[in-house]
Design an enzyme around this catalytic site. Structure first.
Site, PDB file in Angstrom:
ATOM      1  N   SER A 207     -43.544  46.241  61.900  1.00 45.12           N
ATOM      2  CA  SER A 207     -44.175  45.756  63.111  1.00 45.12           C
ATOM      3  C   SER A 207     -44.551  46.690  64.107  1.00 45.12           C
ATOM      4  CB  SER A 207     -43.518  44.402  63.358  1.00 45.12           C
ATOM      5  OG  SER A 207     -42.101  44.818  63.744  1.00 45.12           O
TER       6      SER A 207
ATOM      7  N   HIS B 298     -28.323  59.183  70.923  1.00 48.52           N
ATOM      8  CA  HIS B 298     -28.885  60.084  72.224  1.00 48.52           C
ATOM      9  C   HIS B 298     -28.427  61.250  72.381  1.00 48.52           C
ATOM     10  CE1 HIS B 298     -29.929  55.870  74.289  1.00 48.52           C
ATOM     11  NE2 HIS B 298     -30.778  56.378  73.267  1.00 48.52           N
ATOM     12  N   THR B 299     -27.936  61.860  71.259  1.00 46.87           N
ATOM     13  CA  THR B 299     -27.582  63.344  71.070  1.00 46.87           C
ATOM     14  C   THR B 299     -28.902  64.100  70.986  1.00 46.87           C
ATOM     15  OG1 THR B 299     -26.404  65.026  69.972  1.00 46.87           O
ATOM     16  CG2 THR B 299     -27.139  63.113  68.582  1.00 46.87           C
TER      17      THR B 299
ATOM     18  N   GLY C 120     -36.897  41.877  60.371  1.00 44.05           N
ATOM     19  CA  GLY C 120     -36.420  42.972  61.453  1.00 44.05           C
ATOM     20  C   GLY C 120     -37.339  44.140  60.981  1.00 44.05           C
TER      21      GLY C 120
ATOM     22  N   ARG D 221     -36.015  56.964  66.705  1.00 44.71           N
ATOM     23  CA  ARG D 221     -36.149  55.752  67.720  1.00 44.71           C
ATOM     24  C   ARG D 221     -37.179  54.790  66.978  1.00 44.71           C
ATOM     25  NH1 ARG D 221     -38.552  55.489  73.477  1.00 44.71           N
ATOM     26  NH2 ARG D 221     -37.190  53.844  74.580  1.00 44.71           N
TER      27      ARG D 221
ATOM     28  N   ASP E 289     -39.536  45.882  59.393  1.00 46.36           N
ATOM     29  CA  ASP E 289     -40.825  45.502  58.867  1.00 46.36           C
ATOM     30  C   ASP E 289     -42.170  46.285  59.007  1.00 46.36           C
ATOM     31  OD1 ASP E 289     -41.216  44.614  61.213  1.00 46.36           O
ATOM     32  OD2 ASP E 289     -41.024  42.467  60.872  1.00 46.36           O
TER      33      ASP E 289
ATOM     34  N   ASP F 184     -29.008  64.159  75.875  1.00 42.46           N
ATOM     35  CA  ASP F 184     -27.929  65.405  75.946  1.00 42.46           C
ATOM     36  C   ASP F 184     -28.214  66.565  76.366  1.00 42.46           C
ATOM     37  OD1 ASP F 184     -25.794  67.032  75.122  1.00 42.46           O
ATOM     38  OD2 ASP F 184     -26.069  66.721  72.779  1.00 42.46           O
TER      39      ASP F 184
ATOM     40  N   ASP G 100     -25.152  66.311  67.155  1.00 40.02           N
ATOM     41  CA  ASP G 100     -23.997  66.667  67.116  1.00 40.02           C
ATOM     42  C   ASP G 100     -23.295  65.756  67.906  1.00 40.02           C
ATOM     43  OD1 ASP G 100     -24.480  67.398  69.864  1.00 40.02           O
ATOM     44  OD2 ASP G 100     -24.448  69.473  69.556  1.00 40.02           O
TER      45      ASP G 100
ATOM     46  N   HIS H 207     -36.384  50.858  67.006  1.00 36.96           N
ATOM     47  CA  HIS H 207     -37.369  49.775  67.554  1.00 36.96           C
ATOM     48  C   HIS H 207     -37.976  48.932  66.641  1.00 36.96           C
ATOM     49  CE1 HIS H 207     -37.454  51.298  71.970  1.00 36.96           C
ATOM     50  NE2 HIS H 207     -36.254  51.856  71.568  1.00 36.96           N
ATOM     51  N   ASP H 208     -38.359  49.492  65.331  1.00 36.98           N
ATOM     52  CA  ASP H 208     -38.854  48.438  64.362  1.00 36.98           C
ATOM     53  C   ASP H 208     -37.593  47.554  63.832  1.00 36.98           C
ATOM     54  OD1 ASP H 208     -40.820  47.676  62.461  1.00 36.98           O
ATOM     55  OD2 ASP H 208     -39.883  48.833  60.925  1.00 36.98           O
TER      56      ASP H 208
ATOM     57  N   ASN I 299     -41.623  50.161  75.155  1.00 35.96           N
ATOM     58  CA  ASN I 299     -42.189  51.214  74.087  1.00 35.96           C
ATOM     59  C   ASN I 299     -43.349  51.691  74.996  1.00 35.96           C
ATOM     60  OD1 ASN I 299     -40.720  49.979  72.005  1.00 35.96           O
ATOM     61  ND2 ASN I 299     -42.049  48.448  71.658  1.00 35.96           N
TER      62      ASN I 299
HETATM   63  C1  HEM Z   1     -27.640  51.028  73.071  1.00 37.23           C
HETATM   64  C2  HEM Z   1     -28.948  50.735  73.572  1.00 37.23           C
HETATM   65  C3  HEM Z   1     -29.995  51.666  73.586  1.00 37.23           C
HETATM   66  C4  HEM Z   1     -30.754  51.652  74.837  1.00 37.23           C
HETATM   67  C5  HEM Z   1     -30.496  50.964  76.130  1.00 37.23           C
HETATM   68  C6  HEM Z   1     -31.571  52.661  74.699  1.00 37.23           C
HETATM   69  C7  HEM Z   1     -32.254  53.261  75.633  1.00 37.23           C
HETATM   70  C8  HEM Z   1     -33.213  54.296  75.779  1.00 37.23           C
HETATM   71  C9  HEM Z   1     -34.171  54.783  76.667  1.00 37.23           C
HETATM   72  C10 HEM Z   1     -34.326  54.171  77.989  1.00 37.23           C
HETATM   73  C11 HEM Z   1     -34.811  55.981  76.075  1.00 37.23           C
HETATM   74  C12 HEM Z   1     -35.771  56.796  76.929  1.00 37.23           C
HETATM   75  C13 HEM Z   1     -37.104  56.204  76.638  1.00 37.23           C
HETATM   76  C14 HEM Z   1     -38.226  56.762  77.571  1.00 37.23           C
HETATM   77  O1  HEM Z   1     -37.850  57.239  78.670  1.00 37.23           O
HETATM   78  O2  HEM Z   1     -39.260  57.122  77.126  1.00 37.23           O
HETATM   79  C15 HEM Z   1     -34.194  56.213  74.782  1.00 37.23           C
HETATM   80  C16 HEM Z   1     -34.545  57.467  74.174  1.00 37.23           C
HETATM   81  C17 HEM Z   1     -34.168  57.546  72.701  1.00 37.23           C
HETATM   82  N1  HEM Z   1     -33.388  56.597  72.291  1.00 37.23           N
HETATM   83 FE1  HEM Z   1     -32.232  54.889  72.705  1.00 37.23          FE
HETATM   84  N2  HEM Z   1     -31.386  53.274  73.433  1.00 37.23           N
HETATM   85  C18 HEM Z   1     -30.385  52.725  72.793  1.00 37.23           C
HETATM   86  C19 HEM Z   1     -30.124  52.686  71.540  1.00 37.23           C
HETATM   87  C20 HEM Z   1     -30.412  53.696  70.537  1.00 37.23           C
HETATM   88  C21 HEM Z   1     -30.245  53.789  69.173  1.00 37.23           C
HETATM   89  C22 HEM Z   1     -29.595  52.370  68.440  1.00 37.23           C
HETATM   90  C23 HEM Z   1     -31.255  54.751  68.687  1.00 37.23           C
HETATM   91  C24 HEM Z   1     -31.377  55.055  67.202  1.00 37.23           C
HETATM   92  C25 HEM Z   1     -30.437  54.916  66.424  1.00 37.23           C
HETATM   93  C26 HEM Z   1     -31.775  55.319  69.849  1.00 37.23           C
HETATM   94  C27 HEM Z   1     -32.496  56.545  69.786  1.00 37.23           C
HETATM   95  C28 HEM Z   1     -33.181  56.953  70.788  1.00 37.23           C
HETATM   96  C29 HEM Z   1     -33.955  58.628  70.786  1.00 37.23           C
HETATM   97  C30 HEM Z   1     -33.686  59.496  69.446  1.00 37.23           C
HETATM   98  C31 HEM Z   1     -34.364  58.639  72.050  1.00 37.23           C
HETATM   99  C32 HEM Z   1     -35.339  59.941  72.283  1.00 37.23           C
HETATM  100  C33 HEM Z   1     -36.692  59.634  71.920  1.00 37.23           C
HETATM  101  C34 HEM Z   1     -37.829  60.679  72.139  1.00 37.23           C
HETATM  102  O3  HEM Z   1     -37.343  61.771  72.757  1.00 37.23           O
HETATM  103  O4  HEM Z   1     -38.718  60.434  72.139  1.00 37.23           O
HETATM  104  N3  HEM Z   1     -31.281  54.564  70.807  1.00 37.23           N
HETATM  105  N4  HEM Z   1     -33.408  55.346  74.606  1.00 37.23           N
END
Ligand code: HEM
Ligand SMILES: *[C@@H]1O[C@H](CO)[C@@H](O)[C@H](O)[C@H]1NC(C)=O
Ligand SMILES: *[C@@H]1O[C@H](CO)[C@@H](O)[C@H](O)[C@H]1NC(C)=O
Ligand SMILES: *[C@@H]1O[C@H](CO)[C@@H](O)[C@H](O)[C@H]1NC(C)=O
Ligand SMILES: *[C@@H]1O[C@H](CO)[C@@H](O)[C@H](O)[C@H]1NC(C)=O
Length: 328
Positions: free
Chosen positions: A86, A203-204, A82, A63, A84, A248, A256, A67-68, A104
């Protein structure tokens, strides 16, 4: 006399200007092959050790790279940048970075692991490997460690000397986003709808806080009723904002295609997740990935390389930070 193919002097200068401005933004997979070949082994072993200690760390590191890349900082007179590093800059008394922006704050994790990686890499090659590239490699190594696909990481990004709190708030998509908002948020970064759907498969793995999905599990109708009652047990109507649930629930610690299978069963945790399979244009891609894990793996790999290409700083722009938390 100049032939038709050759450039006259003013054209040549224009050519130089544009190649210097744009072609310099080319990354390369062999960038550290002579300057720091040990970086790959060092990053991989530090990532593996961190995941062995806490499995969720793989998700948190993945993640960080997302976000970076999604926050474009304007550095001096350069165009927006992008991926970078930051995201890694700490706030100071005179500077507010991205860490406390809405998406964040109290949410991003893994900064200590990045510090350990950076210290280990610096011990081997001083001021050679950027923090932005460390995030890109650590994201790949995390996905591989959790059973996902591998890909060739493009390298040569340099680190920004500033960050943008306000763009972290506006450009990182919110979990309340509808499909059209998700599509435009990725399109703004040059990523396609196909990229958006495959990258959401991240989000798997990992966890979300109750505050990010409460309205979905209490108020939405496109949700599996046994799933919403289970989730409500851990996410009460009031209090418990920080209670965690897996994104997931089927296999939170494995990279997966279960995320997409969940969406077919209306078991997406975030509103934004379920939007990908809610009667819109992306439903068919969700069904494809639910049925065909290797198609998902291939598309995810291609999409994360595209994401990693979001306007990097290259050449002599920016710097190679010594400590990822602060500018040199
Ligand atoms: C499509 C739009 C996306 C939205 C709206 C979104 C939103 C979120 C939110 C709300 C969380 C939970 C954060 C928390 O409660 O602290 C999350 C977790 C996460 N997101 Fe996304 N996300 C998106 C796309 C992505 C992308 C593109 C990636 C990576 C390629 C990603 C990877 C992750 C990961 C791995 C977690 C779990 C992090 C952890 O357990 O520390 N997300 N995301
Ligand atoms: C950007 O600014 C630097 C000095 O701050 C200057 O050397 C360089 O030519 C400028 N680049 C462009 C494209 O204007
Ligand atoms: C970040 O979270 C902390 C702790 O919950 C809070 O005190 C602070 O106000 C938040 N910062 C911003 C900018 O919202
Ligand atoms: C559900 O929706 C109602 C009406 O919009 C709103 O007042 C309430 O706060 C929502 N509940 C949750 C848990 O989001
Ligand atoms: C609810 O989830 C279960 C288990 O995944 C599944 O068998 C069922 O079909 C789902 N119901 C709906 C309406 O999607």
């Amino acid at each position: 006399m100049a032939s038709k193919q050759s450039l006259n002097a003013p054209e040549f200068l224009i050519f130089i200007f544009f190649t210097a401005t744009w072609a310099s933004a080319q990354l390369s997979s062999t960038f550290y092959d002579s300057s720091c070949p040990s970086a790959f082994r060092i990053i991989q072993s530090t990532v593996r050790a961190a995941i062995y200690k806490e499995r969720r760390m793989g998700a948190s590191l993945l993640r960080l790279h997302f976000h970076d890349c999604f926050v474009n900082v304007r550095l001096q007179n350069l165009s927006q940048t992008g991926c970078d590093g930051s995201i890694l800059l700490d706030d100071t008394t005179s500077f507010t970075g991205e860490k406390t922006a809405g998406p964040n704050n109290n949410s991003l994790r893994g900064f200590d692991v990045v510090d350990t990686i950076k210290a280990n890499v610096e011990a081997s090659c001083t001021q050679v490997v950027s923090c932005a590239d460390i995030l890109a490699i650590a994201a790949r190594d995390s996905v591989v460690a959790l059973g996902g696909p591998s890909w060739t990481v493009q390298l040569g990004r340099r680190d920004a000397t500033t960050a943008s709190f306000s763009q972290a708030n506006t450009d990182i998509p919110a979990p309340t986003s509808d499909l059209s908002t998700l599509i435009s948020a990725f399109s703004k970064k040059g990523l396609s709808t196909t990229d958006m759907v495959s990258l959401s498969g991240a989000h798997t793995i990992g966890q979300a806080r109750c505050t990010t999905f409460r309205s979905r599990i209490y108020n939405e109708s496109n949700i599996n009723s046994s799933f919403s009652s289970t989730e409500q047990n851990n996410c009460p109507l009031s209090n418990g904002d920080d209670n965690l649930s897996p994104l997931d629930a089927g296999s939170p610690n494995y990279f997966d295609n279960c995320y997409y299978k969940n969406l077919l069963n209306q078991r997406g945790l975030l509103h934004s997740d379920q939007q990908l399979n809610n009667g819109g244009s992306t439903d068919s891609q969700v069904s494809t990935y639910a049925a065909n894990p290797s198609k998902f793996f291939n598309d995810f790999s291609a999409a994360i390389v595209n994401m990693g290409n979001i306007s990097p700083l290259t050449g002599t722009d920016g710097e190679i930070r010594i400590n990822c938390r602060k500018t040199n």
